[in-house]
Motif scaffolding. Sequence first.
Motif, PDB file in Angstrom:
ATOM      1  N   VAL A  36      29.073 -21.508  46.499  1.00 29.41           N
ATOM      2  CA  VAL A  36      28.671 -22.779  46.118  1.00 29.41           C
ATOM      3  C   VAL A  36      27.560 -22.791  45.185  1.00 29.41           C
ATOM      4  O   VAL A  36      27.923 -23.504  44.093  1.00 29.41           O
ATOM      5  N   LEU A  37      26.401 -22.417  45.321  1.00 25.96           N
ATOM      6  CA  LEU A  37      25.318 -22.510  44.377  1.00 25.96           C
ATOM      7  C   LEU A  37      25.031 -21.522  43.411  1.00 25.96           C
ATOM      8  O   LEU A  37      24.339 -21.709  42.575  1.00 25.96           O
ATOM      9  N   LYS A  38      25.277 -20.553  43.776  1.00 27.32           N
ATOM     10  CA  LYS A  38      24.930 -19.401  42.997  1.00 27.32           C
ATOM     11  C   LYS A  38      25.473 -19.240  41.556  1.00 27.32           C
ATOM     12  O   LYS A  38      24.882 -18.627  40.768  1.00 27.32           O
ATOM     13  N   GLY A  39      26.616 -20.050  41.468  1.00 29.66           N
ATOM     14  CA  GLY A  39      27.237 -20.034  40.095  1.00 29.66           C
ATOM     15  C   GLY A  39      26.599 -21.114  39.072  1.00 29.66           C
ATOM     16  O   GLY A  39      26.754 -21.280  37.844  1.00 29.66           O
ATOM     17  N   ILE A  40      25.669 -21.956  39.833  1.00 29.07           N
ATOM     18  CA  ILE A  40      24.972 -22.903  39.029  1.00 29.07           C
ATOM     19  C   ILE A  40      23.702 -22.167  38.117  1.00 29.07           C
ATOM     20  O   ILE A  40      22.877 -21.439  38.734  1.00 29.07           O
TER      21      ILE A  40
END
Length: 193
Positions: A84-88
């Motif tokens: 969920v967050l690592k792609g930001i």
Amino acid sequence: MLFLKRISDLYDQECEKLRRSLRERGMPEAAIEEKIKRGDDLTFQVPEDAHWSNIRHLKTNVGTALNKALEALEDANVDVLEDVLKGINFNRRIGQRTLDDDTLANFIQNFEHIPLRDENFEFPDLLGAAYEYLIKFFADSAGKKAGEFYTPADVVRTMVEIVDPQPGMSVYDPTVGSGGMLIQTREIGRAHV
């Protein structure tokens, strides 16, 4: 940024409540802190690098530090935040430039004095309701219907009630968008417990 601030405020709120409860039951401080460190009875674990108390002071390499904070948050909560967050990426190019440290640090400061604990909200999912309102507002201002951008909450609720999620079921939403269907599924699933 809103998510990082909200999750830190929620974490602090839950830790304070848990500490009070355990102290009232006579648990020793060391045992209380160990229980909190393990994440017992907490919605999310918030590592020190991802906690707002550290993020709010960032001045240099801000984008990289924010990326690391999101990564640490996902790693600490892999069961609910995996992928969920690592792609930001706060260092990503936007148009011809990246956001510099001053811009990101100023953006962080915009959230510094906004309390995002449950007690500051009229109801627990106030941020979700605000998000849905903004989607509808921007859809209307673009001359579109909100349904072209997201599935209205009443339709989602009906779909979830038809599926009738039970404890232990796995739910997959291939067009997750804002996550409204997954949130409704969780709420209805909790009602069955």
